[in-house]
Structures are given as structure tokens and as C-alpha cells.
Scaffold this active site. Structure first.
Site, PDB file in Angstrom:
ATOM      1  N   ARG A 180       4.021   5.801 -11.307  1.00 16.18           N
ATOM      2  CA  ARG A 180       3.385   6.775 -10.406  1.00 16.18           C
ATOM      3  C   ARG A 180       4.157   6.851  -9.088  1.00 16.18           C
ATOM      4  NH1 ARG A 180      -2.911   6.116  -9.757  1.00 16.18           N
ATOM      5  NH2 ARG A 180      -2.644   8.217  -8.880  1.00 16.18           N
ATOM      6  N   CYS A 237      -2.595   3.287  -1.948  1.00 16.14           N
ATOM      7  CA  CYS A 237      -2.619   3.349  -3.405  1.00 16.14           C
ATOM      8  C   CYS A 237      -2.941   4.786  -3.787  1.00 16.14           C
ATOM      9  CB  CYS A 237      -3.626   2.348  -3.959  1.00 16.14           C
ATOM     10  SG  CYS A 237      -5.318   2.599  -3.342  1.00 16.14           S
TER      11      CYS A 237
END
Length: 282
Positions: A180, A237
Site C-alpha cells: 500500500r 496509517c
């Protein structure tokens, strides 16, 4: 004060004269509902069996505000958060232990919120429910009202501009999975990639196969190798949940760190914000 507590230490404290308040934060990040599957039901898991005396707290409804400009899990309204904690029996002068199903992310979110709002004695059960070897209960307690009044600002909090600046002046860690960060996949947010200047540091690498944190010295070595020594440190995050787990890992290592609570879900939703891809922080 230690940021984590072992299951054996918790058992001893629960049997002592000053047992901690227990909060159950069972939760899972789920993209299954996009395919029509039912999302994980933390309350149902809690009701099927929890640590005796633990009170369930819903991460989505009580540890976050409604999704929007602040991201998928923006900070909750402080007054409402305080009311939730008091209903759960949280008081300023009584220790609190939080746990989840074992991943540790949800428990870390509760830990971080309590620390940010000024609670002085809150720890996460290392390894979560899976580490507990004692009996479980399906009795839902009715604790006496606590007296905790949140006062935000006790630990570091970053907004988008602060995160961007820290990525250049200090160390900004990206706690998501490496793919990611690199922008190879993005199952949830608008676009893949990372904040320019941020360093990839998946929080999954802070724990062993049993879900327990690596020894403090190993964590310190990891973060030092990533550039933490002598630098101000921040973490983000996807939406401020797994990032809280990395802040917790840094605390175990003795390194203070701020959390960018809006995280990638907020950053990537703003098309004016730059996006970096690939393994290079820049």
C-alpha cells in the site's frame, strides 16, 4: 509506566486490591462488506465471551467520529468520548487495561485516545484475548460511573500539514503494508501511495507470530535503523488505527511519537496533496 501488560501480570492485578478497569475493543478492519459480506461484529464476539468484568467499547461508534473530511476514523468528539469512558467505569486515578481479539490495533487506538486525553495509567494486554488463559465470561457488567474528564493534548497529534512538515524535518513512519505504501494496491482509499518523505514501517513487523510485541531492545533497534535516533517521530496509517499500534510499539521501545490521526484516508481524499509511489520515500 509500561505501555503493555502480560496476561499473567493482568491476572495478578485483577486479583489484587486495586484491579484495573478492563475495556474490550474487539474490532477488525473489513473490506468484505464491499463484496456483500457482513462486517465483523465486535459486540457479538464480546457477548460470546470476554475477560470477566470487561466492558465493550465500539471502535467505529465510540472511538471515532463519523467518516468525512477527517478521514475514515477521525477523532471522536472529546466530550462524547469522555462520557463513553465514564460509563465504562474509567476514572482518572484507576488503572485501565484495554485488549482486543489479538491483532492489537483496536486496543492501541483506545490506549492512544486515553493517553492523548490525559489518562496517566493505561496499558494494552500484550497478545490480546488470545494470550489470556483464564476463564471467560458472557456476563455484561454494569460498572459504577467513572470520573475521567478528557483533556486533549497530553501526547503528540499531527494534522496533514504537520505530517507533511515532519516527513521533511524529522521521521514520518507509514505503518501500512508495504504494497500500500508503494502504491501497488489500494483496497480502501481513493489512490495508493504515500506521503512524500515518509518511510515504510509496517506495524505488523513490530510483533511476533503470537501477536505479542518484540522485545523492547529489538523494537528500539528497528526504529533506530529507520532513522528515529535524534529525530522527532510521527506515524500514520490508513485511518489512525494501525498507526496507533505503531505509536504503541515506539512507546515500548522508549521512543515518543505523534500520530497523524487522519492518516492516508484523509490525505488521499484531498486531490491537492502530493502522492509518492514506489519504495523511495521521496
Amino acid at each position: 509506566m509500561n505501555a503493555i501488560i502480560s496476561a499473567s501480570e493482568l491476572a495478578d492485578e485483577l486479583a489484587g486490591e486495586r484491579p484495573p478497569v478492563l475495556l474490550d475493543i474487539r474490532w477488525q478492519l473489513s473490506v468484505a462488506k464491499a463484496g456483500g459480506a457482513a462486517p465483523f461484529d465486535g459486540r457479538a464476539a464480546y457477548e460470546a465471551g470476554h475477560l470477566p468484568g470487561a466492558v465493550f467499547v465500539d471502535l467505529d461508534a465510540e472511538l471515532a467520529g463519523p467518516p468525512g473530511d477527517g478521514g475514515r476514523h477521525p477523532l471522536p468528539d472529546v466530550a462524547e468520548f469522555g462520557a463513553v469512558m465514564r460509563r465504562a467505569g474509567v476514572s482518572a486515578g484507576r488503572p485501565v487495561v484495554v485488549y482486543d481479539g489479538g491483532q492489537g490495533w483496536a486496543a492501541a487506538r483506545a490506549w492512544w485516545l486515553l493517553r492523548w486525553t490525559g489518562h496517566q495509567d493505561v496499558r494494552v494486554l500484550d497478545g490480546g484475548l488470545a494470550a489470556w488463559t483464564g476463564a471467560l465470561s458472557n456476563e455484561v457488567p454494569a460498572p459504577a460511573e467513572g470520573d475521567f474528564v478528557p483533556e486533549p493534548g497530553a501526547v503528540g497529534l499531527l494534522d496533514a500539514d504537520g505530517a507533511a512538515a515532519l516527513a521533511r524535518s524529522g521521521l514520518l513512519l507509514d505503518a501500512r503494508a508495504g504494497e500500500r505504501y508503494r502504491g501497488e494496491v489500494e483496497p480502501i482509499d481513493r489512490v495508493g501511495g504515500h506521503i512524500p518523505g515518509a518511510v515504510s514501517a509496517p506495524t505488523t513487523e513490530n510483533v511476533g507470530p503470537d501477536g505479542r510485541f518484540l522485545p523492547a531492545e529489538d523494537l528500539a533497534d528497528r526504529f533506530t535503523s529507520l532513522g528515529a535516533s535524534g529525530n522527532e517521530v510521527g506515524v500514520y496509517c490508513g485511518s489512525g488505527v494501525s498507526g496507533a499500534h505503531e505509536v504503541l510499539a515506539l512507546a515500548v521501545a522508549g521512543i515518543p511519537a505523534a500520530l497523524y490521526a487522519g492518516s492516508w484516508s484523509q490525505w488521499s481524499s484531498d486531490e491537492s496533496r502530493p502522492v509518492a509511489t514506489g519504495p523511495d520515500p521521496q
